[in-house]
Structure formats: structure tokens, C-alpha cells
Scaffold this motif. Structure first.
Motif, PDB file in Angstrom:
ATOM      1  N   GLN A 195       1.078   4.118  -2.822  1.00 36.24           N
ATOM      2  CA  GLN A 195       0.894   5.526  -2.442  1.00 36.24           C
ATOM      3  C   GLN A 195       2.062   6.367  -2.944  1.00 36.24           C
ATOM      4  O   GLN A 195       1.865   7.471  -3.452  1.00 36.24           O
ATOM      5  CB  GLN A 195       0.781   5.617  -0.922  1.00 36.24           C
ATOM      6  CG  GLN A 195       0.583   7.001  -0.381  1.00 36.24           C
ATOM      7  CD  GLN A 195       0.457   6.989   1.146  1.00 36.24           C
ATOM      8  OE1 GLN A 195       0.023   6.018   1.741  1.00 36.24           O
ATOM      9  NE2 GLN A 195       0.846   8.073   1.766  1.00 36.24           N
ATOM     10  N   ASN A 196       3.275   5.843  -2.816  1.00 34.64           N
ATOM     11  CA  ASN A 196       4.449   6.567  -3.309  1.00 34.64           C
ATOM     12  C   ASN A 196       4.388   6.772  -4.816  1.00 34.64           C
ATOM     13  O   ASN A 196       4.659   7.862  -5.318  1.00 34.64           O
ATOM     14  CB  ASN A 196       5.731   5.822  -2.928  1.00 34.64           C
ATOM     15  CG  ASN A 196       6.020   5.868  -1.448  1.00 34.64           C
ATOM     16  OD1 ASN A 196       5.472   6.687  -0.705  1.00 34.64           O
ATOM     17  ND2 ASN A 196       6.872   4.977  -0.996  1.00 34.64           N
ATOM     18  N   SER A 222       0.826  -1.206   0.000  1.00 35.72           N
ATOM     19  CA  SER A 222       0.000   0.000   0.000  1.00 35.72           C
ATOM     20  C   SER A 222       0.862   1.259   0.000  1.00 35.72           C
ATOM     21  O   SER A 222       0.554   2.236  -0.689  1.00 35.72           O
ATOM     22  CB  SER A 222      -0.923   0.024   1.222  1.00 35.72           C
ATOM     23  OG  SER A 222      -1.840  -1.015   1.167  1.00 35.72           O
ATOM     24  N   ASN A 255       1.979   9.389  -5.917  1.00 38.34           N
ATOM     25  CA  ASN A 255       2.398  10.757  -5.613  1.00 38.34           C
ATOM     26  C   ASN A 255       3.761  11.101  -6.198  1.00 38.34           C
ATOM     27  O   ASN A 255       4.446  11.999  -5.698  1.00 38.34           O
ATOM     28  CB  ASN A 255       2.421  10.962  -4.096  1.00 38.34           C
ATOM     29  CG  ASN A 255       1.048  11.019  -3.511  1.00 38.34           C
ATOM     30  OD1 ASN A 255       0.284  11.936  -3.784  1.00 38.34           O
ATOM     31  ND2 ASN A 255       0.692  10.009  -2.725  1.00 38.34           N
TER      32      ASN A 255
END
Length: 126
Positions: A26-27, A22, A30
Motif C-alpha cells: 500500500q505504501n 500488505s 501511494n
């Protein structure tokens, strides 16, 4: 020495791998966000050391065990390979390497469970 509960250990590692997966997602999501700092989890061995059960005192004068960390709280800033001018520390190459490591660990866990399941079936049939 205490017994090792293989299936519980594999379940804990899968939970840790899910958390790490997860964070990698997420990295990657972004990668172009200005000022975003990449995140990663603590290594699984350190998470297990910190979440070990400790003896609790029955008397109020006994020493209290220190609070344990959960896997969700074991998130730390990732050591990035580079930082962009905007302050973003996500390296797509590094995140893809982590994703490959996660996939390999999930595969290993699945194969271990399958092997033990096959051994149990062989013992039951004989």
C-alpha cells in the motif's frame, strides 16, 4: 511457565507478516500520492504481548481484563526517512528494505516448519 506451541506461533507470525506485506505494498502504491502517510505494523513481539490471554473474572465485582489488540489494529504511522514537499512520507528505499525483511521472515518460518516436519517423519519411520 506455559508450553510454547511452535506451529501456532509460526501461524500468528505469518498472519502478522501478511499484514505488514500488505501495508508495504500500500505504501509503495501511494509513493506519489500527495499527503499520504506511510504505515507500518507494531513489532511482532509487541503484538504478541498485547494479544496475550488474560484471566477473566467470574464475579461482576472482579476486575475486568483490558481489551486486547488484534494484529489488524496494530497499524501505526511509519517513521519515514524523509517527507516530500507534498507531505508524502513514503521512502521507496525503506519500503524495499521492509519487503526484504518480510521475505526473510517468511523463508525462516517455512524452513522451521519443514525441519519439524522432517523430524516427525524420522520419528514415525523409526
Amino acid at each position: 511457565m506455559e508450553p510454547v506451541y511452535l506451529f501456532k506461533l509460526i501461524d500468528q507470525q505469518k498472519s502478522w507478516l501478511s499484514t505488514r506485506q500488505s501495508l508495504v505494498a500500500q505504501n509503495v502504491a501511494n509513493v506519489n500520492t500527495p499527503g499520504y502517510k506511510a504505515l507500518d505494523t507494531l513489532p511482532f513481539a509487541r503484538v504478541m504481548e498485547r494479544s496475550a490471554l488474560e484471566m477473566a473474572g467470574a464475579d461482576p465485582l472482579h476486575m475486568r481484563p483490558s481489551p486486547t489488540e488484534t494484529m489488524a489494529a496494530a497499524v501505526k504511522p511509519a517513521e519515514g526517512w524523509e517527507t516530500t514537499i507534498s507531505g508524502n512520507t513514503v521512502s521507496p528505499e525503506q519500503e524495499m528494505i521492509k519487503a526484504g525483511e518480510i521475505r526473510g521472515a517468511f523463508t525462516l518460518d517455512t524452513n522451521l516448519v519443514r525441519s519439524f516436519h522432517n523430524m516427525w517423519i524420522a520419528v514415525v519411520r523409526s
